[in-house]
Design an enzyme around this catalytic site. Structure first.
Site, PDB file in Angstrom:
ATOM      1  N   TYR A 107       0.814  -1.215   0.000  1.00 13.29           N
ATOM      2  CA  TYR A 107       0.000   0.000   0.000  1.00 13.29           C
ATOM      3  C   TYR A 107       0.854   1.275   0.000  1.00 13.29           C
ATOM      4  O   TYR A 107       0.360   2.356  -0.306  1.00 13.29           O
ATOM      5  CB  TYR A 107      -0.935   0.023   1.200  1.00 13.29           C
ATOM      6  CG  TYR A 107      -2.023  -1.027   1.168  1.00 13.29           C
ATOM      7  CD1 TYR A 107      -2.321  -1.731   0.008  1.00 13.29           C
ATOM      8  CD2 TYR A 107      -2.761  -1.324   2.303  1.00 13.29           C
ATOM      9  CE1 TYR A 107      -3.306  -2.693  -0.022  1.00 13.29           C
ATOM     10  CE2 TYR A 107      -3.767  -2.294   2.284  1.00 13.29           C
ATOM     11  CZ  TYR A 107      -4.033  -2.973   1.121  1.00 13.29           C
ATOM     12  OH  TYR A 107      -5.018  -3.931   1.094  1.00 13.29           O
ATOM     13  N   LYS A 145       4.008 -15.130   2.336  1.00  8.38           N
ATOM     14  CA  LYS A 145       4.150 -16.002   1.172  1.00  8.38           C
ATOM     15  C   LYS A 145       5.642 -16.183   0.872  1.00  8.38           C
ATOM     16  O   LYS A 145       6.145 -15.785  -0.192  1.00  8.38           O
ATOM     17  CB  LYS A 145       3.402 -15.426  -0.032  1.00  8.38           C
ATOM     18  CG  LYS A 145       1.891 -15.549   0.057  1.00  8.38           C
ATOM     19  CD  LYS A 145       1.424 -16.994  -0.117  1.00  8.38           C
ATOM     20  CE  LYS A 145       1.574 -17.447  -1.540  1.00  8.38           C
ATOM     21  NZ  LYS A 145       1.132 -18.866  -1.721  1.00  8.38           N
ATOM     22  N   ASP A 159      -2.154 -17.933   2.145  1.00  8.86           N
ATOM     23  CA  ASP A 159      -3.305 -18.551   1.483  1.00  8.86           C
ATOM     24  C   ASP A 159      -3.802 -19.749   2.284  1.00  8.86           C
ATOM     25  O   ASP A 159      -5.014 -19.948   2.445  1.00  8.86           O
ATOM     26  CB  ASP A 159      -2.970 -18.946   0.048  1.00  8.86           C
ATOM     27  CG  ASP A 159      -1.685 -19.751  -0.084  1.00  8.86           C
ATOM     28  OD1 ASP A 159      -0.902 -19.816   0.887  1.00  8.86           O
ATOM     29  OD2 ASP A 159      -1.461 -20.322  -1.168  1.00  8.86           O
ATOM     30  N   ASP A 197      -5.101  -7.070   5.755  1.00  8.22           N
ATOM     31  CA  ASP A 197      -6.346  -6.442   5.319  1.00  8.22           C
ATOM     32  C   ASP A 197      -7.376  -7.516   4.974  1.00  8.22           C
ATOM     33  O   ASP A 197      -8.547  -7.458   5.391  1.00  8.22           O
ATOM     34  CB  ASP A 197      -6.058  -5.555   4.105  1.00  8.22           C
ATOM     35  CG  ASP A 197      -7.181  -4.573   3.803  1.00  8.22           C
ATOM     36  OD1 ASP A 197      -8.233  -4.641   4.461  1.00  8.22           O
ATOM     37  OD2 ASP A 197      -6.994  -3.743   2.902  1.00  8.22           O
ATOM     38  N   ASP A 225     -10.653  -9.096   7.630  1.00  4.13           N
ATOM     39  CA  ASP A 225     -12.052  -9.018   7.202  1.00  4.13           C
ATOM     40  C   ASP A 225     -12.687 -10.405   7.184  1.00  4.13           C
ATOM     41  O   ASP A 225     -13.866 -10.570   7.520  1.00  4.13           O
ATOM     42  CB  ASP A 225     -12.155  -8.375   5.815  1.00  4.13           C
ATOM     43  CG  ASP A 225     -12.171  -6.857   5.873  1.00  4.13           C
ATOM     44  OD1 ASP A 225     -11.897  -6.308   6.962  1.00  4.13           O
ATOM     45  OD2 ASP A 225     -12.441  -6.218   4.851  1.00  4.13           O
TER      46      ASP A 225
END
Length: 370
Positions: free
Chosen positions: A143, A194, A227, A251, A255
Site C-alpha cells: 500500500y 508467502k 493462502d 487487510d 475481514d
C-alpha cells in the site's frame, strides 16, 4: 487519571457521526459515574474534510492528532468522492494519519459473543468461543511501496504498478508487538506470509524467526503461508490465538475473521505506534466497518464496533482496564438480552436503532457500576 487526557474525534463520513455519537455518550457517562474525564476535541477527515478544506486531511487536523493521546475515528469514504484520484480520495486521509502518526501495528480482535454464535455463517461448533487477535503491519508493504502508479505503454496498453517492500525494522517491530500481546493471552503466534513465492515474504519469515529466537522463545511460534492461513481460518479458527502478518494479507485475513463473528459492525480495531520514553504510544481506534452510505443518517448503524474500539482505547492508551471491561460486559449483556441492530438481527430478537442500542448499553453500564 488526570483530566487532561486528550482524545480527538474524527467522525468522518457516512455512518461515522452516528456511531461516534454513542461513544460520546459513554464518555459523558464515565465522567458522571466513574469520575474519569477526557478532553475531547473534534475534527474532519475523509470526504467531510474534502468538502470543507479541499483535502482529505488538513494540516491543522494532523497537528491536533499528533498532540492528542488517542484518536477515535468513525469511517471515511462514499460514492460522492469515488471518481477522485487515489491521493485525493477520503481514504488518503486515513492512510496519511496512519503514516504520520507512525501507527504501524493494527490490532484487530475477532471475538464471537455467545449471543451471536448463530449470526455467523459458519457452524456454531466452529465459532463458539472464538477469540483471536490479528496484528497487521499498517504503514509498509504494497500500500505504500514505491514505485507505484499507472503507466501508459502506448497503443492502448497500460500497466499498473504497486511494490511490495519490507525492511528488517518494519518486520521486527510489528512482530514484537504480536509476541508481547501473545504473552498476555495464550502465548501462541502464527506468522503468515508467502515466503514460497515472494522475497519480501522470505525476509518476513527470517526476521520473525530471528526475533523469536533472540527475545521470545517462551512464546509458541508457527509459520504459515497466507493462502493456507485463509483456508485454516474457515476450517478451524480456534487453532489460532495471535496472527501477525503484513499490510495486504492482514487487510484480507482480518475481514475474513470479522465475518466469522457475524457482522463487520461488531469488530473494533486499534492502530499503535512505538512507545515513547514514558511507555505511551500514538494510537488511533476505529471500527473495522466502512462508512455504509446506504444507511447513513437513518439511525440504523450498529455502534458496537465503535464502542468496543473505545474500550480498546481505554485499555491500550489510558490503562483503564476496569472501565474497558465494563463496556465489553455491557455489550455482552445487551446482546444476551436480545437487542439487535439490523445487521445482526435474528428471529425472536428485538430489532433496535443505533440510538436505542446506545440507550441499552448505557442502562447496562448503570447496572454494572451500581
Amino acid at each position: 487519571m488526570p483530566a487532561n487526557k486528550k482524545i480527538l474525534f474524527l467522525a468522518g463520513d457516512g455512518i461515522g457521526p452516528e456511531v461516534m455519537r454513542q461513544v460520546r455518550r459513554v464518555i459523558d457517562w464515565m465522567d458522571r459515574r466513574r469520575g474519569v474525564t477526557f478532553d475531547v476535541s473534534e475534527g474532519l477527515v475523509g470526504g467531510a474534510a474534502i468538502d470543507q478544506y479541499g483535502v482529505p486531511l488538513a494540516d491543522a487536523t494532523l497537528a491536533e492528532a499528533l498532540a492528542s493521546d488517542a484518536v477515535m475515528l468513525g469511517a471515511v469514504g462514499g460514492p460522492k468522492w469515488d471518481t477522485m484520484s487515489f491521493d485525493k480520495r477520503p481514504e488518503a486521509g486515513l492512510l496519511a494519519l496512519r503514516k504520520e502518526l507512525g501507527l504501524y501495528a493494527n490490532l484487530r480482535p475477532a471475538q464471537v459473543f455467545d449471543a451471536l454464535v448463530d449470526a455467523s455463517t459458519l457452524k456454531p461448533e466452529i465459532v463458539k468461543g472464538l477469540d483471536i487477535l490479528i496484528v497487521r503491519e499498517l504503514t509498509g508493504g504494497v500500500y505504500f511501496g514505491e514505485p507505484r502508479g499507472i503507466e501508459d505503454l502506448g497503443n492502448g496498453e497500460k500497466r499498473g504498478i504497486n511494490t511490495q517492500v519490507y525492511t528488517t525494522t518494519e518486520i521486527r517491530r510489528v512482530a514484537r508487538v504480536a509476541f508481547e500481546l501473545a504473552r498476555k493471552r495464550s502465548n501462541k503466534v502464527h506468522s503468515m506470509e508467502k515466503a514460497n513465492v515472494m522475497e519480501s515474504g522470505l525476509l518476513w519469515r527470517q526476521e520473525v524467526t530471528r526475533l523469536h529466537q533472540e527475545e521470545f522463545q517462551d512464546v509458541e511460534l508457527h509459520h504459515m503461508y497466507a493462502d493456507n492461513g485463509a483456508m485454516q481460518l474457515i476450517r478451524n479458527p480456534k487453532q489460532f490465538d495471535v496472527i501477525v502478518t503484513d499490510n495486504l494479507f492482514g487487510d484480507i485475513l482480518s475481514d475474513e475473521a470479522a465475518m466469522m463473528t457475524g457482522s463487520l459492525g461488531m469488530l473494533p480495531s486499534a492502530a499503535l505506534g512505538d512507545p515513547d520514553a514514558n511507555g505511551n504510544r500514538k494510537a488511533m481506534y476505529e471500527p473495522v466497518h466502512g462508512s455504509a452510505p446506504d444507511i447513513a443518517g437513518k439511525d440504523l448503524a450498529n455502534p458496537i464496533a465503535t464502542l468496543l474500539s473505545f474500550a480498546m482505547a481505554l485499555r491500550y492508551s489510558f490503562n483503564l482496564d476496569t472501565d474497558a471491561g465494563l463496556i465489553e460486559k455491557a455489550v455482552q449483556n445487551v446482546l444476551g438480552g436480545g437487542m439487535r441492530t439490523a445487521d445482526i438481527m435474528a428471529p425472536g430478537m428485538a430489532r433496535c436503532s443505533t440510538t436505542v442500542m446506545g440507550d441499552s448499553i448505557l442502562r447496562e453500564l448503570d447496572k454494572l457500576a451500581a
